[in-house]
Design a protein around this motif. Sequence first.
Motif, short mmCIF file in Angstrom:
data_model
loop_
_atom_site.label_atom_id
_atom_site.label_comp_id
_atom_site.label_asym_id
_atom_site.label_seq_id
_atom_site.Cartn_x
_atom_site.Cartn_y
_atom_site.Cartn_z
N ILE A 115 0.31 0.94 18.68
CA ILE A 115 -0.76 0.94 18.21
C ILE A 115 -2.03 -0.56 18.33
CG2 ILE A 115 -0.07 -0.71 15.49
CD1 ILE A 115 -1.61 2.61 14.39
N PHE B 107 -8.17 0.76 15.43
CA PHE B 107 -7.47 0.27 14.52
C PHE B 107 -6.99 -1.31 15.47
CE2 PHE B 107 -3.06 -2.16 13.69
CZ PHE B 107 -3.10 -1.97 12.74
N ARG C 12 0.24 -3.85 18.28
CA ARG C 12 0.77 -5.13 17.56
C ARG C 12 1.42 -5.00 15.80
NH1 ARG C 12 -3.80 -8.27 17.68
NH2 ARG C 12 -5.06 -7.31 19.60
N SER C 13 1.90 -6.02 15.33
CA SER C 13 2.68 -5.23 14.55
C SER C 13 2.70 -5.91 13.41
CB SER C 13 4.60 -5.35 14.95
OG SER C 13 4.73 -6.78 14.37
N PRO D 38 8.86 -2.04 15.90
CA PRO D 38 8.03 -1.61 16.28
C PRO D 38 5.95 -1.76 16.33
CG PRO D 38 9.51 -3.73 14.63
CD PRO D 38 9.58 -2.84 15.87
N ILE E 63 1.21 4.40 5.72
CA ILE E 63 1.37 5.38 7.07
C ILE E 63 2.55 6.41 6.94
CG2 ILE E 63 1.83 6.09 9.44
CD1 ILE E 63 -0.47 3.71 10.56
N PHE F 263 -0.86 9.83 13.30
CA PHE F 263 -0.18 8.42 12.84
C PHE F 263 0.86 7.85 13.83
CE2 PHE F 263 -2.86 7.71 9.21
CZ PHE F 263 -4.03 7.05 10.09
N ASP G 76 0.00 -1.51 6.79
CA ASP G 76 -0.91 -0.18 7.23
C ASP G 76 0.17 0.69 7.36
OD1 ASP G 76 -2.79 -2.34 8.56
OD2 ASP G 76 -3.63 -0.32 7.77
N TYR G 77 1.60 0.41 8.14
CA TYR G 77 3.04 0.89 7.96
C TYR G 77 3.43 1.42 7.33
CZ TYR G 77 2.94 -1.05 13.14
OH TYR G 77 2.59 -0.90 14.02
N LEU H 40 10.16 2.01 14.41
CA LEU H 40 9.32 1.06 13.21
C LEU H 40 11.00 0.09 12.94
CD1 LEU H 40 7.34 2.85 10.55
CD2 LEU H 40 7.02 1.11 12.69
N ILE H 41 12.34 1.02 13.22
CA ILE H 41 13.09 0.47 13.00
C ILE H 41 13.48 -0.45 14.24
CG2 ILE H 41 15.83 0.51 12.36
CD1 ILE H 41 14.85 2.90 11.16
N LEU I 4 6.59 -5.18 8.10
CA LEU I 4 6.15 -4.71 8.92
C LEU I 4 4.35 -5.07 8.20
CD1 LEU I 4 7.64 -1.23 10.56
CD2 LEU I 4 7.22 -3.67 11.40
N ARG I 5 3.87 -4.94 8.88
CA ARG I 5 2.16 -4.79 7.98
C ARG I 5 1.72 -3.89 7.22
NH1 ARG I 5 -2.97 -5.63 11.31
NH2 ARG I 5 -4.04 -4.54 9.43
N ILE J 140 1.97 4.99 16.34
CA ILE J 140 2.37 3.92 16.58
C ILE J 140 3.44 4.30 17.65
CG2 ILE J 140 4.97 3.34 15.28
CD1 ILE J 140 3.19 4.13 12.45
N MET K 145 8.88 8.73 14.57
CA MET K 145 8.10 7.04 14.15
C MET K 145 9.46 6.87 13.04
SD MET K 145 4.81 7.16 11.64
CE MET K 145 5.40 6.81 10.04
N ARG L 105 -8.67 -3.72 12.80
CA ARG L 105 -7.17 -3.70 12.86
C ARG L 105 -7.68 -3.16 10.85
NH1 ARG L 105 -7.48 -6.33 16.10
NH2 ARG L 105 -7.17 -8.35 16.70
N PHE L 106 -7.74 -1.55 11.07
CA PHE L 106 -6.79 -0.93 9.69
C PHE L 106 -6.76 0.08 10.26
CE2 PHE L 106 -10.29 2.30 8.27
CZ PHE L 106 -10.98 1.98 8.91
N ALA L 107 -6.13 1.33 9.44
CA ALA L 107 -5.28 2.34 10.43
C ALA L 107 -6.30 3.88 8.80
CB ALA L 107 -4.07 2.97 9.48
N LEU M 121 0.93 -1.09 -0.07
CA LEU M 121 -0.33 0.14 0.46
C LEU M 121 0.85 0.99 -0.29
CD1 LEU M 121 -2.60 -0.45 2.71
CD2 LEU M 121 -3.48 0.65 0.20
N PRO N 21 -8.78 -5.94 5.95
CA PRO N 21 -8.66 -5.11 5.45
C PRO N 21 -8.19 -3.62 4.98
CG PRO N 21 -7.94 -5.88 7.90
CD PRO N 21 -7.73 -7.03 6.67
N VAL N 22 -6.79 -3.96 4.54
CA VAL N 22 -6.59 -3.36 3.39
C VAL N 22 -7.14 -2.37 2.49
CG1 VAL N 22 -4.43 -4.17 3.44
CG2 VAL N 22 -5.45 -4.56 1.94
#
Lengths: 312, 287
Positions: B233, B28, B285-286, B278, A101, B225, A97-98, B274-275, A94-95, B229, B270, B32-34, A35, B91-92
Amino acid sequence: MEGLINFGILFLTMAGIYGILSLGLNVQWGFTGMLNVGIAAFFAVGAYSSAIVTSVGDLPHWGGIGAPMIIGFAAAMIVSGIMAFFVGLITLNLRSDYLAIASIGIAEIIRLVLKNEEWMTGGVNGFTGISGKFNNIFDGGHALLYMIMVMVVLGIAYFLCERAYKSPWGRVQRAIRENEIAARAMGKNSLSFRLQSFVLGSAIMGLGGAVYTHFTGFISPEAFDPLLATFLIWVMLIAGGSGNNKGAILGAFIIWGVWSGTEFITSSILPADMATQGAYLRVLFIGILLQAILLTRPQGLLPENAPQPDKD
Amino acid sequence: MEILQLVLYGTILGSILALGAVGVSLTFGILRFANFSHGDLMTIGAYVVFVVFTVMKLPLWLAIIVSLAVTAALTAIIDKLIYRNFRNSDPVILLISSFGMALILRSLIQLIWGPSTQVYEKGIQLAIKFGGGLRIKPDQIIILVGTVLLIIALHLFLRKTKMGKAMRAVADNAELARLTGINTEKVILCTWLMGGALAAAAGIFLGLDTRVFPEMGWNILLPVFAAAILGGIGNPYGAIAGGLVIGISQELSTQFIDPSYKPAVAFAIMVVILIVRPTGIFAGRSS
């Protein structure tokens, strides 16, 4: 008559540019299911990279190198690809959504840089001095030549995307999209494959940006607004058919037709002082159109048609 | 002393981000979606207060209550009309749909109220000075007090009510929750209502602190966001902490970099999270 021809050329050129962008998104979303909601970032980076490399003259910002347009195209693809590599490296394991974003974040930061770093990009005043053999559409037959060139670039991009899709590489991408764990169990390094697909898709978007730059001959941060440069391309791909390269191009032509057509309708129905309201109505319409497509025909006009193993 | 003042401003911005991030995290956790339309829901909330308070001249507290209710109801209607149809989809697809919804909401806002910038009250508010030369405006006190009240209410709801427990159960394991007889549709409705109300509150407070304009919510979506995160999240408590960290970092960063790059600070934090971790600083949840 001449007006109609000019309109046709302009329309096909723009639709072709969006077709290139839509193909890039198809590689990422259609093939692999990634995405990217920051298409604007890769589009803009491609456009500015090509502008910097090819522009001529003494400019108040970066540029003035005066390289030929083909070098500009290459630069656009390379810079967008490198940016995609780093974004992908951070988010692709990652999933989804990340990634969405993070890609929005990249688009936002690119927009800030384009607006604020006048010494580099010309800031809000835009980037001037862009050359290219075909940059002036009002000067003779260049518009037609440029349109032909856009179609050739689109054709090459389509050919390569189609080859990629049908190749074993494309099969792995689909496997990752459908069931990542199974793909990994088959010994495929899913992160590496995703990264390749993300970089390839972004490089194509960068190419789209470069083609756009030399068409308009002038770029400013406004051209890379998330609405036109990200959302419209998503609607194009979903309407045309995610996963289908022909669908990606068909969607680009149809949705660009709808988008230009609604401009024509709103400008002829609404009085002149309501032009801004007309623009909002068009966005509203495209937004509703997306919901309608997702609800009624999520596979798009030309659904994905993956080659079957026994037919190969 | 300047640093302390910036921390105070950061706490105010952080409160706004925290309210937004809690809403994002709640939706979320359950769906389960942003939700990319969350920012534009904030804008709707801000404009409802503009209508009730500035145009109709009713008291601010009433305007806030009306706005929370209207935005929550609107969110539930959007779910009934659109999102509900995607319950069994990936969910996407919801994420893409919410991206489209963001533009639908924004173009409606622009059609109704136009593109110009509005303020709730004309004129300059005098800042109140207190200990050590710190300054704060009355509106900013409203923001801080309002945020604390909302978060206490949220906490009591999640911990003490049956619905709150059901929501946490669905967030932890939707399948298991359904098996134990929890009505997931009811939980989803409740999540949307709360998410909408919290988005409205964040938008109103942003409008009180700055100005009201159609892109206000979209512009703040990235730090929201980032806060969600950072806090992990799906974890509303983490989102509060995440909001404060991002808000304070953004304000402190103005000491070193151009203030227009404030969103970049949120993004940088962020990316580091994430690095490094996550799942966020608090377990989220990741995958």
